[in-house]
Enzyme design. Structure first.
Site, PDB file in Angstrom:
ATOM      1  CG  ASP A  26      -2.063   0.935   1.129  1.00 28.02           C
ATOM      2  OD1 ASP A  26      -2.297   1.472   0.029  1.00 28.02           O
ATOM      3  OD2 ASP A  26      -2.741   1.154   2.144  1.00 28.02           O
ATOM      4  CG  HIS A  43       0.285   2.153  -9.332  1.00 24.32           C
ATOM      5  ND1 HIS A  43       0.004   1.762  -8.044  1.00 24.32           N
ATOM      6  CD2 HIS A  43      -0.795   2.874  -9.728  1.00 24.32           C
ATOM      7  CE1 HIS A  43      -1.193   2.215  -7.686  1.00 24.32           C
ATOM      8  NE2 HIS A  43      -1.689   2.907  -8.687  1.00 24.32           N
ATOM      9  CG  LEU A 137       9.870 -17.011  -3.333  1.00 19.41           C
ATOM     10  CD1 LEU A 137       9.853 -16.972  -1.804  1.00 19.41           C
ATOM     11  CD2 LEU A 137      10.327 -15.656  -3.860  1.00 19.41           C
TER      12      LEU A 137
HETATM   13  C1  FPP Z   1      -1.688   0.324  -3.343  1.00 22.38           C
HETATM   14  O1  FPP Z   1      -1.287   1.632  -3.528  1.00 22.38           O
HETATM   15  C2  FPP Z   1      -1.237  -0.533  -4.397  1.00 22.38           C
HETATM   16  C3  FPP Z   1      -2.049  -1.099  -5.347  1.00 22.38           C
HETATM   17  C4  FPP Z   1      -3.491  -0.873  -5.457  1.00 22.38           C
HETATM   18  C5  FPP Z   1      -1.536  -1.993  -6.353  1.00 22.38           C
HETATM   19  C6  FPP Z   1      -0.241  -2.666  -6.029  1.00 22.38           C
HETATM   20  C7  FPP Z   1       0.454  -2.791  -7.290  1.00 22.38           C
HETATM   21  C8  FPP Z   1       1.778  -2.724  -7.478  1.00 22.38           C
HETATM   22  C9  FPP Z   1       2.803  -2.665  -6.427  1.00 22.38           C
HETATM   23  C10 FPP Z   1       2.295  -2.726  -8.827  1.00 22.38           C
HETATM   24  C11 FPP Z   1       1.705  -3.769  -9.685  1.00 22.38           C
HETATM   25  C12 FPP Z   1       2.343  -5.101  -9.489  1.00 22.38           C
HETATM   26  C13 FPP Z   1       1.991  -6.101 -10.265  1.00 22.38           C
HETATM   27  C14 FPP Z   1       2.645  -7.440 -10.195  1.00 22.38           C
HETATM   28  C15 FPP Z   1       0.906  -5.875 -11.205  1.00 22.38           C
HETATM   29  P1  FPP Z   1      -2.427   2.724  -3.605  1.00 22.38           P
HETATM   30  O2  FPP Z   1      -2.629   3.094  -5.020  1.00 22.38           O
HETATM   31  O3  FPP Z   1      -3.666   2.252  -2.914  1.00 22.38           O
HETATM   32  O4  FPP Z   1      -1.754   3.887  -2.813  1.00 22.38           O
HETATM   33  P2  FPP Z   1      -2.502   5.024  -1.981  1.00 22.38           P
HETATM   34  O5  FPP Z   1      -3.295   4.323  -0.914  1.00 22.38           O
HETATM   35  O6  FPP Z   1      -1.370   5.814  -1.449  1.00 22.38           O
HETATM   36  O7  FPP Z   1      -3.357   5.779  -2.942  1.00 22.38           O
END
Ligand code: FPP
Length: 252
Positions: A26, A43, A137
């Site tokens: 997150d 991202h 893994l």
């Molecule tokens: C949360 O940050 C993250 C996500 C919703 C997606 C997680 C995705 C990645 C780390 C990259 C993609 C990886 C793959 C393998 C596809 P947020 O956008 O909710 O952050 P915020 O809460 O600060 O807005």
């Protein structure tokens, strides 16, 4: 190439390193906003953090790493952001699959495949097929995943067996339902980490988390690295896991 990790202890034994670590990655958006960058850049940097952490998890002796990549609820985000996240998954599999495979990583995917674009399904299937025999893994990618949806799906499959006369409802206990979840052979997570300071599970592995240790770290996912993983594992090692029993010093 990944260096060899310390041999994992037998499942269920007292390990100071968790066999299974699950991560809610997150804070990508907040990381980007704090730097005046578009969310997509957060991202993208999140994928770089993911690469570091896959490697670090193996080096530290973790055998299962589950990552929350796209939740069933993420569909409520703007279409452009959904497109960015799907694009990153496509690129991650296309660019990193060969390396993951040669490093002995087995890729598994949990979550709902129905409703995903066909090319995404093909890539996910290819990743699972290619790496099926790898053992160093297990990288479990939770994609289009929601725990309530997973449990409801298991209930639906069991109900169908009852309706078809193949199962006595009295035979259904917690172990039975657990066997109908998306990846019943994968042990429950010992440690669940959530970055960015939020204190929630957000529909992630709620069944499997019954006895997981939860560690919440204040840093945003793009800044997460091996040192942060080591420190979360050190916190885990200080916890006393009782699984509903008594503390070691009071129980006999
Ligand atoms: C949360 O940050 C993250 C996500 C919703 C997606 C997680 C995705 C990645 C780390 C990259 C993609 C990886 C793959 C393998 C596809 P947020 O956008 O909710 O952050 P915020 O809460 O600060 O807005």
């Amino acid at each position: 190439m990944m260096p060899n990790a310390a041999a994992p202890a037998t499942e269920g034994s007292d390990r100071s390193v968790p066999l299974h670590v699950a991560i809610i990655m997150d804070g990508n958006g907040r990381w980007a906003a704090a730097r005046g960058l578009p969310r997509a850049e957060g991202h993208r940097r999140g994928v770089e953090a993911l690469r570091r952490v896959v490697r670090a998890a193996h080096e530290l002796g973790v055998l299962y790493l589950t990552i929350f990549s796209f939740s069933s609820e993420n569909w409520s985000r703007p279409a452009t952001e959904i497109g960015d996240l799907f694009g990153l998954l496509r690129r991650f599999i296309r660019n990193d699959l060969a390396t993951l495979h040669s490093d002995g990583v087995r890729v598994r995917v949990i979550g709902e495949r129905e409703g995903l674009e066909p090319d995404i399904c093909t890539l996910l299937n290819e990743a699972e097929e290619l790496t099926r025999a790898n053992t160093k893994l297990n990288l479990v990618v939770a994609f289009n995943y929601g725990s309530r949806q997973e449990i409801a799906g298991a209930a639906q499959r069991l109900a169908r067996e009852v309706a078809e006369g193949k199962r006595d409802p009295a035979s259904i206990d917690a172990d039975t339902l657990g066997r109908y979840l998306d990846a019943p052979d994968i042990p429950d997570p010992d440690l669940i980490i959530r970055t960015s300071g939020e204190l929630r599970l957000s529909n992630f592995l709620m069944w499997q988390a019954a006895y997981s240790e939860l560690v919440f770290v204040p840093i945003h996912w793009p800044d997460f690295d091996k040192a942060a993983l080591e420190s979360a594992i050190a916190e885990y090692a200080r916890r006393e896991r009782r699984f509903g029993g008594l503390a070691a010093k009071t129980g006999s």
